[in-house]
Scaffold this active site. Structure first.
Site, mmCIF file in Angstrom:
data_model
loop_
_atom_site.group_PDB
_atom_site.id
_atom_site.type_symbol
_atom_site.label_atom_id
_atom_site.label_comp_id
_atom_site.label_asym_id
_atom_site.label_seq_id
_atom_site.Cartn_x
_atom_site.Cartn_y
_atom_site.Cartn_z
ATOM 1 N N ARG A 175 -15.497 0.197 -5.006
ATOM 2 C CA ARG A 175 -15.776 -1.216 -5.333
ATOM 3 C C ARG A 175 -17.235 -1.367 -5.774
ATOM 4 N NH1 ARG A 175 -12.074 -3.538 -0.415
ATOM 5 N NH2 ARG A 175 -10.197 -3.775 -1.677
ATOM 6 N N HIS B 39 -15.425 -0.329 8.119
ATOM 7 C CA HIS B 39 -14.785 -0.994 6.987
ATOM 8 C C HIS B 39 -14.733 -2.485 7.306
ATOM 9 C CE1 HIS B 39 -12.373 -1.434 3.489
ATOM 10 N NE2 HIS B 39 -11.242 -1.656 4.102
ATOM 11 N N SER C 119 -4.136 1.448 7.868
ATOM 12 C CA SER C 119 -3.908 0.135 8.491
ATOM 13 C C SER C 119 -5.214 -0.418 9.048
ATOM 14 C CB SER C 119 -2.880 0.265 9.622
ATOM 15 O OG SER C 119 -1.754 0.988 9.186
ATOM 16 N N ARG D 157 -3.912 -8.907 5.826
ATOM 17 C CA ARG D 157 -4.577 -10.189 6.101
ATOM 18 C C ARG D 157 -4.091 -11.297 5.183
ATOM 19 N NH1 ARG D 157 -10.922 -9.665 5.287
ATOM 20 N NH2 ARG D 157 -10.714 -7.958 3.787
ATOM 21 N N VAL E 44 0.842 -1.201 0.000
ATOM 22 C CA VAL E 44 0.000 0.000 0.000
ATOM 23 C C VAL E 44 0.881 1.257 0.000
ATOM 24 C CG1 VAL E 44 -1.789 1.326 1.202
ATOM 25 C CG2 VAL E 44 -1.868 -1.169 1.250
HETATM 26 N N1 APR Z 1 7.014 1.587 11.143
HETATM 27 C C1 APR Z 1 7.093 1.676 9.805
HETATM 28 N N2 APR Z 1 6.776 0.650 8.987
HETATM 29 C C2 APR Z 1 6.382 -0.486 9.545
HETATM 30 C C3 APR Z 1 6.281 -0.661 10.951
HETATM 31 C C4 APR Z 1 6.613 0.443 11.763
HETATM 32 N N3 APR Z 1 6.531 0.395 13.086
HETATM 33 N N4 APR Z 1 5.850 -1.926 11.178
HETATM 34 C C5 APR Z 1 5.700 -2.526 9.994
HETATM 35 N N5 APR Z 1 6.015 -1.662 8.999
HETATM 36 C C6 APR Z 1 6.019 -1.878 7.555
HETATM 37 C C7 APR Z 1 6.529 -3.254 7.134
HETATM 38 O O1 APR Z 1 7.936 -3.346 7.232
HETATM 39 C C8 APR Z 1 6.011 -3.348 5.703
HETATM 40 O O2 APR Z 1 6.964 -2.882 4.767
HETATM 41 O O3 APR Z 1 4.704 -1.840 7.015
HETATM 42 C C9 APR Z 1 4.789 -2.411 5.714
HETATM 43 C C10 APR Z 1 3.489 -3.124 5.423
HETATM 44 O O4 APR Z 1 3.538 -3.556 4.113
HETATM 45 P P1 APR Z 1 2.833 -4.888 3.578
HETATM 46 O O5 APR Z 1 3.214 -6.028 4.456
HETATM 47 O O6 APR Z 1 3.110 -4.975 2.117
HETATM 48 O O7 APR Z 1 1.282 -4.614 3.840
HETATM 49 P P2 APR Z 1 0.298 -3.729 2.935
HETATM 50 O O8 APR Z 1 -0.344 -4.605 1.925
HETATM 51 O O9 APR Z 1 0.998 -2.514 2.476
HETATM 52 O O10 APR Z 1 -0.827 -3.360 4.004
HETATM 53 C C11 APR Z 1 -0.541 -2.489 5.078
HETATM 54 O O11 APR Z 1 -2.725 -1.517 5.078
HETATM 55 O O12 APR Z 1 -4.653 -2.074 3.885
HETATM 56 C C12 APR Z 1 -3.973 -2.205 5.105
HETATM 57 O O13 APR Z 1 -4.732 -4.327 5.988
HETATM 58 C C13 APR Z 1 -3.632 -3.638 5.424
HETATM 59 O O14 APR Z 1 -2.993 -3.259 7.702
HETATM 60 C C14 APR Z 1 -2.510 -3.467 6.389
HETATM 61 C C15 APR Z 1 -1.799 -2.214 5.884
#
Ligand code: APR
Length: 311
Positions: free
Chosen positions: A152, A176, A120, A83, A13
């Site tokens: 959507r 949501h 998030s 998720r 995201v």
């Molecule tokens: N500070 C900064 N970044 C962080 C931290 C933190 N404390 N903890 C985790 N992250 C980073 C991770 O390292 C990772 O790169 O958050 C990123 C999350 O990326 P993805 O795992 O690809 O998840 P994503 O699909 O981007 O979704 C993120 O958005 O839509 C919501 O449900 C989804 O809660 C999720 C969030």
């Protein structure tokens, strides 16, 4: 135009978010932050180097600390785990609450005047966590969900009717999740009520698909959740704020008596401008829609209670 927008979380995201914001040129600088060293710097540099081709001058940088983010006008929190198939957004509760709390604490110190958009999940509860941890006024802390859920719904309607998505206006309120409340009475095709095009059964099927829209994508991806449409939704909100457009978009906003609901975040139509959520618009609801909104609010409240018990 903003001077600086920070995107926290450089995952699916967050990185897509930074790309969209850079291309839209609504801020001079976009800073991407993540805890994994190298990821935000590398993605930011790659993205920045697409500027000459795509024709944007937005400066894009990456970091693992908040030094570069100081004084951001807008901070978008996407940090957290997504998720996996079979999980509900609420299953992410305690992990993402810890992450969002620590991120929001950093935002409070580095960008005390920022507007914060939370992405998030579980969205409505994470937005509450961000409000508590920053202590910012609620007009400056809100969540992205309604624009995505509405998009959507609009996509499925346009596909079913074989008409342009541009001509579908819709409004999806509530939390949501499974309790979201699509308002059929406010759903039109170029101003013509949807009910003149489709029967109730067909509308119900589209609503059901909208409710499960996130899960449909998770089931395909298996290792993550949606990010193209979520980042587009946030980009639209960010543009409304940066350009002070006063757009009416559904956001997860802090309720203070509107719709008879208080002390919870909930998806409602908001006027978005330079001050963030400048107004919550109250539309007339049927008794069923009102009851569904109440139920949605209750679900968000009970998840917040669950989080408080987890400590
Ligand atoms: N500070 C900064 N970044 C962080 C931290 C933190 N404390 N903890 C985790 N992250 C980073 C991770 O390292 C990772 O790169 O958050 C990123 C999350 O990326 P993805 O795992 O690809 O998840 P994503 O699909 O981007 O979704 C993120 O958005 O839509 C919501 O449900 C989804 O809660 C999720 C969030």
């Amino acid at each position: 135009m903003f001077e600086k927008i920070t995107v926290v979380g450089a995952g699916h995201v967050g990185a897509t978010q930074a790309l969209r914001l850079a291309e839209m040129q609504i801020a001079r600088e976009v800073v991407l932050v993540d805890i994994i060293d190298g990821i935000p710097q590398g993605k930011a540099l790659d993205l920045y180097e697409s500027g000459p081709i795509m024709g944007f001058d937005t400066r894009v940088t990456g970091a693992t600390d908040y030094g570069k983010t100081v004084g951001s006008d807008l901070v978008i929190i996407t940090a957290g785990i997504p998720r996996k198939p079979g999980m509900s957004r609420d299953d992410l509760l305690s992990t993402n609450a810890g992450i969002v709390r620590s991120v929001a604490g950093e935002v409070k110190k580095s960008s005390p005047n920022a507007i914060v958009i939370v992405v998030s999940n579980p969205l409505d509860v994470m937005t509450y966590v961000a409000k508590e941890a920053t202590g910012f006024a609620p007009n400056r802390v809100f969540g992205m969900a309604g624009v995505l859920d509405t998009a959507r719904f609009r996509t499925f309607i346009a596909e079913r009717l074989n008409v342009s998505v541009e001509d579908i206006q819709a409004l999806v309120l509530g939390g949501h999740g499974d309790t979201m409340v699509p308002l059929v009475s406010y759903t039109t095709v170029s101003g013509i009520p949807l009910k003149q095009f489709l029967g109730q059964d067909e509308i119900d099927a589209l609503i059901d698909r909208t409710r499960k829209g996130g899960a449909e994508i998770v089931a395909y991806l298996k290792e993550g959740s949606a990010y193209y449409a979520p980042s587009a939704a946030v980009a639209q909100m960010a543009e409304a704020i940066a350009l002070d457009k006063k757009r009416i978009l559904p956001c997860a906003a802090w309720m203070e008596g509107q719709y008879g609901i208080s002390n919870t975040y909930l998806g409602v139509p908001c006027k978005l401008g330079r001050d963030g959520v400048e107004e919550i618009i109250e539309v007339e609801l049927t008794a069923d829609e009102k009851a569904a909104l109440e139920k949605s609010a209750e679900h968000v409240r009970s998840t917040v209670e669950q989080l408080k018990k987890l400590g």
